[in-house]
Design a protein around this motif. Structure first.
Motif, PDB file in Angstrom:
ATOM      1  N   GLY A 165      85.907 -25.331  31.345  1.00 10.83           N
ATOM      2  CA  GLY A 165      86.597 -24.272  30.601  1.00 10.83           C
ATOM      3  C   GLY A 165      86.285 -24.380  29.113  1.00 10.83           C
ATOM      4  N   ASP A 166      86.398 -23.224  28.439  1.00 13.53           N
ATOM      5  CA  ASP A 166      86.237 -23.308  26.976  1.00 13.53           C
ATOM      6  C   ASP A 166      87.486 -23.939  26.355  1.00 13.53           C
ATOM      7  OD1 ASP A 166      87.915 -21.149  27.327  1.00 13.53           O
ATOM      8  OD2 ASP A 166      86.750 -19.753  26.089  1.00 13.53           O
ATOM      9  N   SER A 167      88.476 -24.283  27.199  1.00 14.92           N
ATOM     10  CA  SER A 167      89.596 -25.115  26.734  1.00 14.92           C
ATOM     11  C   SER A 167      89.080 -26.461  26.253  1.00 14.92           C
ATOM     12  CB  SER A 167      90.627 -25.312  27.857  1.00 14.92           C
ATOM     13  OG  SER A 167      90.009 -25.785  29.038  1.00 14.92           O
ATOM     14  N   ASP A 207      82.647 -21.601  31.747  1.00 22.71           N
ATOM     15  CA  ASP A 207      83.140 -20.495  30.925  1.00 22.71           C
ATOM     16  C   ASP A 207      82.064 -19.968  29.986  1.00 22.71           C
ATOM     17  OD1 ASP A 207      85.680 -19.469  31.257  1.00 22.71           O
ATOM     18  OD2 ASP A 207      86.664 -21.100  30.171  1.00 22.71           O
ATOM     19  N   HIS A 235      88.614 -13.346  34.708  1.00 24.84           N
ATOM     20  CA  HIS A 235      89.821 -14.003  34.182  1.00 24.84           C
ATOM     21  C   HIS A 235      90.644 -12.929  33.486  1.00 24.84           C
ATOM     22  CE1 HIS A 235      91.422 -17.608  31.540  1.00 24.84           C
ATOM     23  NE2 HIS A 235      92.364 -16.712  31.778  1.00 24.84           N
ATOM     24  N   THR A 293      89.958 -28.230  35.500  1.00 21.96           N
ATOM     25  CA  THR A 293      88.964 -28.256  34.427  1.00 21.96           C
ATOM     26  C   THR A 293      88.433 -29.682  34.288  1.00 21.96           C
ATOM     27  OG1 THR A 293      90.483 -28.831  32.629  1.00 21.96           O
ATOM     28  CG2 THR A 293      90.219 -26.475  33.128  1.00 21.96           C
ATOM     29  N   LYS A 345      82.265 -17.911  34.250  1.00 28.86           N
ATOM     30  CA  LYS A 345      83.557 -17.211  34.167  1.00 28.86           C
ATOM     31  C   LYS A 345      83.633 -16.490  32.832  1.00 28.86           C
ATOM     32  CE  LYS A 345      87.753 -19.366  33.487  1.00 28.86           C
ATOM     33  NZ  LYS A 345      88.183 -18.732  32.236  1.00 28.86           N
TER      34      LYS A 345
HETATM   35  O1  KIV Z   1      89.282 -22.624  29.619  1.00 28.47           O
HETATM   36  C1  KIV Z   1      90.071 -22.874  30.540  1.00 28.47           C
HETATM   37  O2  KIV Z   1      90.459 -24.028  30.788  1.00 28.47           O
HETATM   38  C2  KIV Z   1      90.545 -21.769  31.355  1.00 28.47           C
HETATM   39  C3  KIV Z   1      91.672 -22.056  32.302  1.00 28.47           C
HETATM   40  C4  KIV Z   1      92.944 -22.123  31.555  1.00 28.47           C
HETATM   41  C5  KIV Z   1      91.721 -21.083  33.411  1.00 28.47           C
HETATM   42  O3  KIV Z   1      90.066 -20.687  31.232  1.00 28.47           O
END
Ligand code: KIV
Length: 280
Positions: A43-45, A83, A137, A22, A113
């Motif tokens: 990522g939405d992380s 994401d 996912h 990420t 994603k």
């Molecule tokens: O948002 C994110 O970082 C993810 C990963 C954990 C795969 O979806």
């Protein structure tokens, strides 16, 4: 050379692993690009890592576009997957198509994603038909954290394991080019990987997947308060950064920084003239 979804296809055919990390900003993306990572996941992380939220629920389309476009400016050779945030696709095919399009046009992503299996397969199909590559996912899907009741390993019972295989087959059938398997027992992830012709990317899913993804802040140990079991510490950047910040604070407080080599000079006559004018 720019990596594309074909890089994934070829790697699977040749039995080579693919790498994904990420990133959420220009500088980190540039470093990863230079290191040679195959793909970057915006990522939405980013909700947790960059914005300090407890989960990914509050992340917006505007957040994703803002961060994805910064990553795209930094990573020239890497496949960029962005994401789709919570409620940008669950509300229907039209919303999903419009929002996937925005991530490509405004965010400059190369693929999107989204989370879910059988239930989101028609949405994946629609986006793929519009010429947008989709990474699915399944397993632990953080956007469904309130329904799942916490961050737990998925697919442990025979019923849950069979559902995961069905999800994987459904997203492949819908046209996804890859699928992230998050927090899935290793043997089950290996079985799914062998069943699929598309790439599986594991996170907490063992070494039998076609590739791996990690949140970069986790694998660099930027934060010491929480590290999932599946994360290996590849560097200790958090401690190094804190060491740097503390060194700076101490040096400034002690008037030990800046030193002579960090300062600019002025002619003595110019200074004398200035002092003459203002000091009388
Ligand atoms: O948002 C994110 O970082 C993810 C990963 C954990 C795969 O979806």
């Amino acid at each position: 050379m720019k990596k594309t979804v074909n890089t994934y296809k070829e790697a699977k055919l040749n039995g080579e692993k693919v790498t994904m990390l990420t990133a959420y900003d220009y500088s980190t993306a540039k470093l990863m690009d230079e290191a040679g990572v195959d793909s970057i996941l915006v990522g939405d992380s980013l909700g947790n890592v960059m914005l300090g939220y407890e989960d990914t629920i509050s992340v917006t389309m505007e957040d994703m576009i803002h961060h994805c476009s910064a990553v795209a400016r930094g990573a020239k050779n890497t496949l960029i997957v962005c994401d789709m945030p919570f409620m940008s696709y669950q509300t229907g095919e039209y919303d999903a198509l419009v929002n996937a399009g925005r991530l490509m046009k405004e965010g400059r992503a190369n693929a999107v994603k989204l989370e879910g299996g059988v239930e989101v397969a028609p949405i994946i199909k629609k986006i793929v038909e519009a010429g947008i590559p989709v990474c699915a996912h399944i397993g632990l899907t953080p956007q469904a954290i309130n329904a799942m009741g916490g961050y737990k390993v998925q697919g442990k019972s025979s019923e849950a394991a069979k559902k995961l295989v069905e999800d994987a087959l459904a997203v492949q059938e819908a046209g996804a080019f890859a699928v992230v398997l998050e927090c899935v027992p290793a043997d089950l992830a290996t079985f799914i990987t062998e069943k699929l012709s598309i790439t599986t990317i594991g996170i907490g899913a063992g070494n039998g997947c076609d590739g791996q993804v990690l949140v970069y802040a986790d694998m660099l140990s930027m934060f010491s308060d929480y590290r999932p079991k599946f994360v290996k510490q590849f560097a200790n950047v958090g401690e190094e950064m804190k060491k740097g910040f503390k060194g700076y604070i101490d040096a400034v407080k002690a008037a030990a920084y800046p030193e002579k080599e960090h300062t600019y000079k002025i002619d003595e006559e110019v200074m004398a003239e200035v002092k003459g004018k203002f000091n009388g």
